[in-house]
Design a protein around this motif. Structure first.
Motif, short mmCIF file in Angstrom:
data_model
loop_
_atom_site.label_atom_id
_atom_site.label_comp_id
_atom_site.label_asym_id
_atom_site.label_seq_id
_atom_site.Cartn_x
_atom_site.Cartn_y
_atom_site.Cartn_z
N ALA A 49 46.98 88.23 32.53
CA ALA A 49 47.68 89.46 32.19
C ALA A 49 46.79 90.66 32.40
CB ALA A 49 48.14 89.42 30.74
N VAL A 50 47.42 91.79 32.66
CA VAL A 50 46.76 93.10 32.69
C VAL A 50 47.40 93.95 31.61
CG1 VAL A 50 46.47 95.24 33.99
CG2 VAL A 50 46.09 93.05 35.12
N GLN A 93 45.97 86.14 40.30
CA GLN A 93 47.09 87.07 40.25
C GLN A 93 47.77 87.05 38.88
OE1 GLN A 93 48.64 89.42 42.28
NE2 GLN A 93 49.94 89.69 40.48
N GLU A 94 47.92 88.23 38.30
CA GLU A 94 48.56 88.33 36.98
C GLU A 94 50.07 88.07 37.08
OE1 GLU A 94 49.02 92.25 38.91
OE2 GLU A 94 47.29 90.92 38.61
N ARG A 95 50.60 87.44 36.03
CA ARG A 95 52.05 87.30 35.88
C ARG A 95 52.58 88.24 34.81
NH1 ARG A 95 54.57 83.00 38.45
NH2 ARG A 95 53.22 81.33 39.18
N VAL A 96 51.68 88.88 34.09
CA VAL A 96 52.06 89.77 32.99
C VAL A 96 51.39 91.12 33.15
CG1 VAL A 96 51.72 90.19 30.51
CG2 VAL A 96 52.50 87.94 31.30
N LEU A 97 52.18 92.17 32.93
CA LEU A 97 51.65 93.53 32.86
C LEU A 97 52.24 94.19 31.62
CD1 LEU A 97 50.22 96.12 34.01
CD2 LEU A 97 52.39 96.60 35.18
N VAL A 98 51.37 94.76 30.78
CA VAL A 98 51.82 95.56 29.64
C VAL A 98 51.21 96.94 29.78
CG1 VAL A 98 51.96 95.78 27.14
CG2 VAL A 98 51.95 93.50 28.19
#
Length: 261
Positions: free
Chosen positions: A9-10, A78-83
């Motif tokens: 995640a980022v 590679q991220e699957r989550v972005l908040v």
């Protein structure tokens, strides 16, 4: 989406406040977290605490954001989550007064543009760049899910107060783009939702006199207190984990409706 050690995640604006709480909550699930922020001292400390990676990122700058994603992906894949939590809350009336002369003074357009650049354009910049990477991933399930994004708007997007023209406009833009971005990404298996926080305990709030904090807390219908960053994080994780929640914007505010001031 199942949040586990197989997910990265980022989180932007994760050196403090809502972002830091979300980074900690994700890490508690085993998620590998990259912290995007301009505050290197606080960001490095949170990253060390949760076993994540800190990326010094200015969300208003393309090259800075690209470098941040490159560093995060080199560390975690590679991220699957972005908040998206990076943001500012400027206050200025459309027409105020010059303190020295007492004459009318128009809103500083530079301040207005800065709020839009960080809160709205910065959010969209990170969405677009994260999603461009997510679409390259293999689906997680038969439905084709590839990733999920959570944005931060504000109750000011719907009931902005005196002096919040710039802030409300920037957060209103985040609210307004939630559904169209979710529709843009629907065939790529990427969900997009937005949280509209009310009055929360944040570093900015903590700098105010206790009397002011108590007065603000008393405005909340129930429970009569300021929101906690951990409560924001809890909703963010719910949005990430709930596979049928998409294109939605949720107020998290104790039922408060802000008056003019």
């Amino acid at each position: 989406m199942e949040l586990s050690g197989n997910v990265s995640a980022v989180v932007t604006g994760a050196a403090s406040g809502l972002g830091a709480a979300t980074a900690r909550a994700l890490a508690s699930k085993g998620v590998k977290v990259a912290i995007f922020d301009l505050n290197a001292e606080l960001g490095e400390a949170v990253a060390a605490e949760i076993g994540g990676v800190f990326c010094e990122v200015n969300v208003t700058d393309d090259a800075s954001v690209d470098a941040g994603f490159a560093k995060a992906r080199a560390a975690h894949g590679q991220e699957r989550v972005l908040v998206n939590c990076a943001g500012i809350a400027p206050a200025a009336k459309t027409v105020g007064k010059n303190r020295e002369t007492g004459q009318p003074k128009a809103h500083d357009l530079g301040l207005f543009e800065k709020a839009i650049a960080i809160n709205l354009v910065g959010t969209f910049r990170c969405i677009a760049k994260a999603a461009a990477g997510m679409v390259t991933l293999d689906p997680l399930d038969e439905a084709g899910a590839r990733g999920a994004i959570v944005n931060t708007a504000s109750v000011a997007a719907q009931d902005g107060q005196i002096g919040q023209a710039a802030y409300a406009a920037s957060k209103g833009g985040v609210l307004a783009m939630t559904l169209p971005v979710a529709r843009d990404l629907m065939n790529d298996g990427i969900r997009v939702n937005t949280i509209l926080p009310g009055i929360f305990e944040t570093p900015m709030m903590a700098s105010m006199p206790q009397q002011v904090q108590d007065s603000l807390a008393a405005m909340v219908p129930f429970p009569k207190r300021l929101g906690k960053a951990e409560e924001y994080a809890k909703l963010a994780l719910f949005m990430l984990e709930h596979d049928y929640l998409n294109g939605e914007s949720v107020r998290l505010d104790g039922a408060i409706r802000l008056g003019p001031k």
